[in-house]
Design a protein around this motif. Structure first.
Motif, mmCIF file in Angstrom:
data_model
loop_
_atom_site.group_PDB
_atom_site.id
_atom_site.type_symbol
_atom_site.label_atom_id
_atom_site.label_comp_id
_atom_site.label_asym_id
_atom_site.label_seq_id
_atom_site.Cartn_x
_atom_site.Cartn_y
_atom_site.Cartn_z
ATOM 1 N N TRP A 49 32.830 41.565 -5.524
ATOM 2 C CA TRP A 49 31.704 41.078 -6.330
ATOM 3 C C TRP A 49 31.776 41.582 -7.766
ATOM 4 N N THR A 280 15.646 38.608 -9.836
ATOM 5 C CA THR A 280 15.838 38.505 -8.391
ATOM 6 C C THR A 280 16.287 37.103 -8.022
ATOM 7 N N GLN A 283 20.649 34.812 -2.134
ATOM 8 C CA GLN A 283 22.092 34.669 -2.089
ATOM 9 C C GLN A 283 22.544 34.414 -0.655
ATOM 10 N N GLN A 285 24.494 35.760 1.652
ATOM 11 C CA GLN A 285 25.133 37.060 1.854
ATOM 12 C C GLN A 285 24.833 37.617 3.239
ATOM 13 N N ILE A 426 29.536 37.506 0.240
ATOM 14 C CA ILE A 426 28.699 36.540 -0.460
ATOM 15 C C ILE A 426 29.510 35.256 -0.533
ATOM 16 N N GLU A 502 20.909 40.321 2.317
ATOM 17 C CA GLU A 502 20.304 40.981 1.174
ATOM 18 C C GLU A 502 20.042 40.012 0.022
ATOM 19 N N LYS A 503 18.954 40.273 -0.713
ATOM 20 C CA LYS A 503 18.695 39.547 -1.944
ATOM 21 C C LYS A 503 19.535 40.149 -3.073
ATOM 22 N N ARG A 504 19.679 39.418 -4.162
ATOM 23 C CA ARG A 504 20.460 39.895 -5.290
ATOM 24 C C ARG A 504 19.528 40.299 -6.432
ATOM 25 N N THR A 506 19.629 41.879 -10.474
ATOM 26 C CA THR A 506 20.360 42.274 -11.669
ATOM 27 C C THR A 506 19.348 42.821 -12.675
ATOM 28 N N VAL A 520 21.850 35.927 -11.897
ATOM 29 C CA VAL A 520 22.035 35.995 -10.442
ATOM 30 C C VAL A 520 22.720 34.701 -10.008
ATOM 31 N N VAL A 525 29.368 35.272 -9.370
ATOM 32 C CA VAL A 525 28.708 36.500 -8.931
ATOM 33 C C VAL A 525 29.233 37.697 -9.720
ATOM 34 N N PRO A 526 28.373 38.607 -10.247
ATOM 35 C CA PRO A 526 26.919 38.466 -10.222
ATOM 36 C C PRO A 526 26.341 37.757 -11.445
#
Length: 535
Positions: A49, A280, A283, A285, A426, A502-504, A506, A520, A525-526
């Motif tokens: 990632w 937020t 994703q 993932q 992901i 999981e959420k992403r 940054t 995001v 990614v990311p």
């Protein structure tokens, strides 16, 4: 996120016309921090990632995605056609596209690049993505030096013939592994090409001080007018995430690449002065624990089932402040093919002990658990370690830099268990097949591959190939149903413990401009560095 396969070409203008709430400013430098150094910038090799979006900013392929979306668009291909039988894709290349070394990109470069990724000498973890191309098997086995299915009638035409219709082929052409590279640069640098990358992308590598920083500079000859917006990007490595966040608050850092440390997450999220800085996004993932099925005792199904039932996933979700939901299967809930009725191997310590006894390990056994050394991953590994101890499994933790964990996971005789956190899967593209080939299929169960469990079920591989041959629009419901069955059948073999989805997140400074979706980005990614700017 779109839940259907995108098969139609989208006009190139859609790509360049990404809407912004405010006018982009040209110029400036953005500072991005990471704790770990970058392993490689070779598009045929890089597969984590951290380097994924860096590579995407240095290279281009035939296809890409509209910024911040999963909508396919033309990239180096100006247009393409597909034969009526779905077997032949003919791409017409843009003229005048130049590599960073000044040479024009031609059809021969596309052929060379795809063949380089497939060539077993390259040891690309993405080689299996191209298995649908005619001639793949001969080249992958070393019987041929070229892919029979790729022809270049002239300098601006690439004709690719498939073995069978494939519903994901255009997505594959948008992967980093399909990036176009100049043969002369690869030949010049050899195995060090990943430290001296040359592509056609929006940025070029200016300097790389190992263990300190990488600097990307704007490509003045980039074929997309007005891009990129930034003049330079400085990636600082060796930065502790907590220190990076403090520096971001002081305006010294623009993007904290490792995000907010779990210990500060709720404080940061709830503090009004940071509103708008935490981005937020959902994703595709799944975070999972692998068990190397080719090593004892994980070659025993009951042992793998016991490990699945020994781990308290809800406690792990609490460790990361509820930034995920517990998982019970490889596919994430937002992915087509996710089985909402499947319950999986639930948390049951007594049953786990019983299974270990039946497998001949009533007194447990000792093993090793590899984990990336960035918080919270070591703490999650400790939670797993504690759960395993309750059923008699004594797991010593090997906390290493990301690149070292990846290397150990891809070896045949190391890393009997790997917690994938920080490197968790992901989706490369929004289709269930992407959760199979690289991480559960036989093609990924090789040295350097990403199938760290070395799981290889040839029957399911054949079913996967059959599912991907369903390329017509009226076959899509049946295709997704087939994929659903494949993943649940794989869980019967328990090569993994799916832990959470999981959420992403940054974190960007107030100095940075661009739509939230770019920070995001579901594919770059990311972060989609080509489209962000400095205010």
């Amino acid at each position: 996120m779109k839940k259907r396969l995108v098969m139609m070409a989208v006009a190139a203008a859609c790509f360049a016309g990404a809407a912004h709430a405010e006018e982009a400013t040209q110029g400036g430098n953005a500072v991005v921090t990471y704790q770990n150094d970058v392993a490689t910038l070779d598009p045929a090799i890089g597969y984590d990632w951290q380097n994924w979006s860096m590579i995407k900013s240095l290279f281009d392929g035939l296809m890409d995605y509209k910024p911040g979306t999963t909508d396919l668009v033309n990239d180096l291909a100006e247009n393409y056609t597909v034969s009526d039988d779905g077997l032949v894709y003919t791409f017409t290349l843009r003229k005048g596209v130049k590599f960073h070394n000044g040479r024009e990109m031609k059809a021969a470069d596309v052929k060379y690049s795809l063949e380089r990724t497939v060539n077993p000498k390259t040891q690309s973890p993405g080689a299996g993505f191209f298995s649908s191309i005619a001639g793949y098997d001969d080249m992958a086995s070393g019987k041929a030096e070229h892919l029979a299915g790729i022809e270049t009638p002239d300098d601006y035409t690439v004709k690719i013939t498939l073995k069978a219709p494939n519903a994901t082929f255009l997505h594959v052409m948008a992967l980093n592994f399909a990036s176009v590279v100049p043969h002369e640069a690869v030949e010049q640098w050899g195995a060090d090409f990943g430290k001296h990358p040359v592509g056609t992308g929006a940025f070029a590598l200016s300097t790389w001080k190992l263990g300190q920083e990488l600097v990307f500079k704007k490509n003045p000859n980039y074929f997309r007018s007005g891009l990129p917006h930034l003049d330079t990007i400085t990636f600082e490595v060796g930065q502790d995430p907590s220190v990076a966040l403090l520096r971001l608050e002081r305006g010294e850092v623009d993007i904290a690449g490792d995000g907010v440390p779990p210990a500060r997450f709720l404080q940061f999220k709830q503090d009004p002065k940071y509103k708008g800085l935490l981005v937020t996004g959902d994703q595709l993932q799944t975070g999972y624990l692998t068990m190397k099925t080719t090593l004892k005792p994980f070659d025993n199904l009951k042992v793998r089932q016991a490990v699945n039932m020994a781990i308290n996933k809800d406690r792990i979700v609490r460790i990361i402040n509820g930034r995920a939901v517990a998982a019970n299967q490889p596919l994430p809930p937002a992915m087509p093919g996710y089985d909402t009725a499947y319950k999986g191997l639930g948390y049951d310590v007594a049953k786990a002990k019983q299974l270990l006894g039946e497998a001949g390990f009533a007194n447990g056994f000792s093993t090793e658990l590899y984990v990336m050394n960035t918080d919270p991953q070591p703490r999650i590994a400790q939670s797993i370690q504690q759960d395993l101890a309750k059923v008699g499994i004594r797991a010593s933790i090997k906390s290493l830099a990301q690149a070292n964990v990846i290397a150990a996971g891809g070896s045949a005789d190391q890393a009997p268990m790997v917690w994938s956190g920080g490197m968790a899967w992901i989706a490369d593209f929004p289709d269930p097949s992407n959760f199979w080939g690289p991480i559960l299929g036989c093609g990924g169960a090789v040295d350097g591959g990403w199938n760290w469990a070395r799981y290889c079920n040839k029957t399911l591989d054949a079913e996967a190939e059959k599912a991907d041959s369903m390329a017509k629009p009226d076959q899509q419901d049946a295709r997704i149903a087939a994929w659903r069955k494949i993943f649940i059948s794989a869980m019967d073999d328990a090569p993994w413990v799916p832990i959470f989805n999981e959420k992403r997140f940054t974190v960007r400074s107030a100095n940075m401009g661009g739509e939230d979706a770019l920070y995001v980005d579901p594919v770059h990614v990311p972060v989609n560095y080509d489209y962000i700017w400095k205010k």
